[in-house]
Scaffold this active site. Structure first.
Site, mmCIF file in Angstrom:
data_model
loop_
_atom_site.group_PDB
_atom_site.id
_atom_site.type_symbol
_atom_site.label_atom_id
_atom_site.label_comp_id
_atom_site.label_asym_id
_atom_site.label_seq_id
_atom_site.Cartn_x
_atom_site.Cartn_y
_atom_site.Cartn_z
ATOM 1 C CB THR A 135 -56.131 -2.516 41.939
ATOM 2 O OG1 THR A 135 -56.397 -1.241 41.368
ATOM 3 C CG2 THR A 135 -56.219 -3.538 40.798
ATOM 4 C CG ASP A 136 -59.344 1.816 42.266
ATOM 5 O OD1 ASP A 136 -58.316 1.458 41.653
ATOM 6 O OD2 ASP A 136 -59.522 2.986 42.654
ATOM 7 C CD GLU A 137 -55.375 1.020 38.104
ATOM 8 O OE1 GLU A 137 -55.172 0.787 36.906
ATOM 9 O OE2 GLU A 137 -54.584 1.655 38.826
ATOM 10 C CE1 TYR A 161 -51.538 -3.802 38.829
ATOM 11 C CE2 TYR A 161 -53.099 -1.997 38.502
ATOM 12 C CZ TYR A 161 -52.410 -2.855 39.341
ATOM 13 O OH TYR A 161 -52.611 -2.790 40.703
ATOM 14 C CE LYS A 165 -53.628 -6.889 41.779
ATOM 15 N NZ LYS A 165 -52.694 -7.495 42.776
HETATM 16 P P1 NAD Z 1 -44.893 -2.438 44.059
HETATM 17 O O1 NAD Z 1 -44.739 -2.524 42.590
HETATM 18 O O2 NAD Z 1 -44.347 -1.264 44.797
HETATM 19 O O3 NAD Z 1 -44.259 -3.737 44.748
HETATM 20 C C1 NAD Z 1 -44.433 -5.028 44.226
HETATM 21 C C2 NAD Z 1 -43.471 -5.956 44.954
HETATM 22 O O4 NAD Z 1 -43.697 -7.287 44.451
HETATM 23 C C3 NAD Z 1 -42.000 -5.630 44.725
HETATM 24 O O5 NAD Z 1 -41.293 -5.690 45.937
HETATM 25 C C4 NAD Z 1 -41.532 -6.721 43.760
HETATM 26 O O6 NAD Z 1 -40.164 -7.046 43.913
HETATM 27 C C5 NAD Z 1 -42.433 -7.882 44.169
HETATM 28 N N1 NAD Z 1 -42.622 -8.866 43.092
HETATM 29 C C6 NAD Z 1 -42.914 -8.606 41.796
HETATM 30 N N2 NAD Z 1 -42.999 -9.765 41.110
HETATM 31 C C7 NAD Z 1 -42.776 -10.771 42.006
HETATM 32 C C8 NAD Z 1 -42.749 -12.185 41.910
HETATM 33 N N3 NAD Z 1 -42.969 -12.820 40.743
HETATM 34 N N4 NAD Z 1 -42.488 -12.916 43.027
HETATM 35 C C9 NAD Z 1 -42.249 -12.276 44.214
HETATM 36 N N5 NAD Z 1 -42.250 -10.951 44.350
HETATM 37 C C10 NAD Z 1 -42.514 -10.191 43.268
HETATM 38 O O7 NAD Z 1 -46.467 -2.585 44.330
HETATM 39 P P2 NAD Z 1 -47.378 -1.894 45.429
HETATM 40 O O8 NAD Z 1 -47.747 -0.545 44.970
HETATM 41 O O9 NAD Z 1 -46.742 -2.097 46.755
HETATM 42 O O10 NAD Z 1 -48.673 -2.809 45.326
HETATM 43 C C11 NAD Z 1 -48.823 -3.977 46.131
HETATM 44 C C12 NAD Z 1 -50.130 -4.652 45.769
HETATM 45 O O11 NAD Z 1 -51.209 -3.755 45.966
HETATM 46 C C13 NAD Z 1 -50.205 -5.080 44.297
HETATM 47 O O12 NAD Z 1 -50.846 -6.336 44.249
HETATM 48 C C14 NAD Z 1 -51.058 -4.009 43.641
HETATM 49 O O13 NAD Z 1 -51.777 -4.531 42.556
HETATM 50 C C15 NAD Z 1 -51.984 -3.639 44.787
HETATM 51 N N6 NAD Z 1 -52.487 -2.252 44.768
HETATM 52 C C16 NAD Z 1 -51.634 -1.185 44.672
HETATM 53 C C17 NAD Z 1 -52.146 0.113 44.691
HETATM 54 C C18 NAD Z 1 -51.239 1.315 44.631
HETATM 55 O O14 NAD Z 1 -51.747 2.449 44.576
HETATM 56 N N7 NAD Z 1 -49.926 1.171 44.691
HETATM 57 C C19 NAD Z 1 -53.531 0.313 44.784
HETATM 58 C C20 NAD Z 1 -54.365 -0.800 44.881
HETATM 59 C C21 NAD Z 1 -53.846 -2.081 44.871
HETATM 60 P P1 TYD Z 2 -50.357 6.209 38.552
HETATM 61 O O1 TYD Z 2 -49.671 6.734 39.769
HETATM 62 O O2 TYD Z 2 -49.548 5.561 37.487
HETATM 63 O O3 TYD Z 2 -51.527 5.259 39.064
HETATM 64 P P2 TYD Z 2 -52.744 4.555 38.225
HETATM 65 O O4 TYD Z 2 -52.518 4.661 36.792
HETATM 66 O O5 TYD Z 2 -52.641 3.147 38.732
HETATM 67 O O6 TYD Z 2 -53.983 5.261 38.688
HETATM 68 O O7 TYD Z 2 -51.148 7.404 37.877
HETATM 69 C C1 TYD Z 2 -52.128 8.147 38.576
HETATM 70 C C2 TYD Z 2 -52.748 9.107 37.586
HETATM 71 O O8 TYD Z 2 -51.764 10.073 37.204
HETATM 72 C C3 TYD Z 2 -53.218 8.445 36.299
HETATM 73 O O9 TYD Z 2 -54.415 9.061 35.867
HETATM 74 C C4 TYD Z 2 -52.094 8.726 35.322
HETATM 75 C C5 TYD Z 2 -51.554 10.069 35.788
HETATM 76 N N1 TYD Z 2 -50.105 10.295 35.544
HETATM 77 C C6 TYD Z 2 -49.690 11.474 34.892
HETATM 78 O O10 TYD Z 2 -50.507 12.338 34.521
HETATM 79 N N2 TYD Z 2 -48.349 11.645 34.705
HETATM 80 C C7 TYD Z 2 -47.415 10.736 35.091
HETATM 81 O O11 TYD Z 2 -46.195 10.946 34.840
HETATM 82 C C8 TYD Z 2 -47.855 9.547 35.764
HETATM 83 C C9 TYD Z 2 -46.877 8.496 36.216
HETATM 84 C C10 TYD Z 2 -49.217 9.381 35.965
#
Ligand code: NAD
Ligand code: TYD
Length: 354
Positions: A135-137, A161, A165
């Site tokens: 992630t970018d975070e 988080y 990561k």
């Molecule tokens: P998500 O939370 O929707 O899904 C995570 C999945 O991992 C779930 O299906 C969960 O059951 C599984 N999981 C959790 N713990 C586990 C374990 N111990 N063993 C096996 N499976 C397990 O997450 P996402 O949004 O699909 O993100 C996927 C990846 O991308 C993550 O690594 C996250 O850090 C990264 N990512 C997400 C975003 C975003 O905007 N969602 C952005 C950048 C990077």
């Molecule tokens: P989120 O979807 O949780 O992603 P991340 O924190 O990983 O960027 O949140 C996106 C942005 O929206 C973040 O700045 C937090 C804000 N946010 C709210 O303002 N209200 C909400 O209920 C949630 C879930 C997020």
């Protein structure tokens, strides 16, 4: 080695989109190892559940025996590692699961993959890839005029988080540097699109707006994120997997910075348009609530390396992507009802009770 890709966390938001995307376009078989936490949902994969090329295994990436036997049995040519605890607000309330999965789990997976890879013949070793999705975070927070994150921006994670990561990214890097494991790391900005669990900003706002519930915007709503349509992310991962240089990291972003309040207003207007207005605009539901502790102000991604070196750029504009997303949530009520079970409601109550 077979034409098999081991995907971890494939029942989550991005993982399930990736599996659906790959199975439509690629002859490879996919094994999906997922623990099915609250964020994992097999309904998302119904369309391919009975495909001969697909296998689902329920389990924890930290379960080394399970991972070992899976690698021995299926002999994948690549691992694409999505599995993680992914919600910042949950990491603030209880970081334990984030340490378990994101750090210990990634370590366990790397150890088992290293042993498996070590026993492949030379040609197979050279072809093998471990792609770590991050992630970018991990880069921390930007000021309004700061340049966007690049692959060489120093790590400065701020939430549990992001820290977990970052730790996993460092482990992946070290396994390449020390053991020569052929790894690729992608750091991506905020994704949106179908199949995202409605605890994250965009699906939460769409569903609350539909139901006429308050739309909780943290702080002043001026925090900036770079938004990427999930299918674009899946395509980027496929390109990095196929053509990325072992040991390299690639930033993936949408070139689309937006303030949270803008996002929520766009969602309100689209729900008004698609679901129909009942009198007042849904913008009236916007409610400013207490800020997230340590809330990062701005993320922005410089994704020019992946464009220059691998020829990837997002296809979707925010306008087209968000329209598709709002429509998808409004049209897929049974998916929504399925994932918004008791556990979900419990979380929402804890998170928003004050
Ligand atoms: P998500 O939370 O929707 O899904 C995570 C999945 O991992 C779930 O299906 C969960 O059951 C599984 N999981 C959790 N713990 C586990 C374990 N111990 N063993 C096996 N499976 C397990 O997450 P996402 O949004 O699909 O993100 C996927 C990846 O991308 C993550 O690594 C996250 O850090 C990264 N990512 C997400 C975003 C975003 O905007 N969602 C952005 C950048 C990077
Ligand atoms: P989120 O979807 O949780 O992603 P991340 O924190 O990983 O960027 O949140 C996106 C942005 O929206 C973040 O700045 C937090 C804000 N946010 C709210 O303002 N209200 C909400 O209920 C949630 C879930 C997020």
């Amino acid at each position: 080695m077979e034409n098999v890709i081991l995907v971890t966390g494939g029942a989550g938001f991005i993982g399930s989109n990736f599996i659906l995307h790959r199975m439509e376009r690629d002859p490879d078989s996919i094994v999906n190892l997922d623990k099915l936490t609250y964020a994992g949902n097999l309904r998302s994969l119904e369309a391919i559940a009975h495909d001969q090329r697909y296998e689902f295994v329920r389990g924890d990436i930290a379960d080394r025996e399970l991972v070992r036997s899976l690698l021995d049995r299926r002999r994948p040519r690549a691992v694409v590692h999505f599995a993680a605890e992914s919600h910042v607000d949950r990491s603030i309330r209880g970081p334990d699961d984030f340490i378990h999965t994101n750090i210990d789990g990634t370590f366990a997976l790397l150890e088992e993959v290293r042993a498996y890879w070590g026993n492949l013949d030379r040609q197979e070793q050279a072809a093998f890839r471990f792609l770590h999705v991050s992630t970018d975070e991990v880069f921390g927070s930007l000021g309004p005029g700061d340049p966007a994150f690049s692959e060489t921006t120093p790590y400065a994670p701020n939430s549990p988080y992001a820290a977990s990561k970052a730790a996993s990214d460092h482990l992946v890097r070290a396994y390449h540097h020390t053991y020569g494991l052929p790894v690729l790391t992608t750091n991506c900005s905020n994704n949106y699109g179908p199949l995202q669990f409605p605890e994250k900003l965009i699906p939460l706002m769409i569903l609350n707006a539909r139901e006429g519930k308050p739309l909780p915007v943290y702080g002043d709503g001026q925090n900036v994120r770079d938004w990427l349509y999930v299918e674009d992310h899946c395509e980027a991962i496929a390109i990095v997997l196929a053509t990325g240089v072992s040991g390299e990291t690639y930033n993936i972003g949408g070139w689309n910075e937006k303030r949270n309040i803008e996002i929520v207003e766009i969602v309100c207007d689209l729900v008004d348009e698609i679901a129909g207005r009942r009198g007042k605009s849904r913008r009236d539901l916007i409610t400013f609530v207490k800020d997230r502790p340590g809330h990062d102000r701005r993320y922005a991604m410089n994704a020019s390396k992946i464009e220059r070196e691998l020829g990837w750029r997002p296809r979707e504009t925010f306008e087209s992507g968000i329209r598709k997303t709002v429509r998808w949530y409004l049209e897929n009520d049974s998916w929504v009802r399925d994932v918004t079970s008791g556990t979900y409601r419990q979380w929402i109550e804890t998170q928003y009770s004050s």
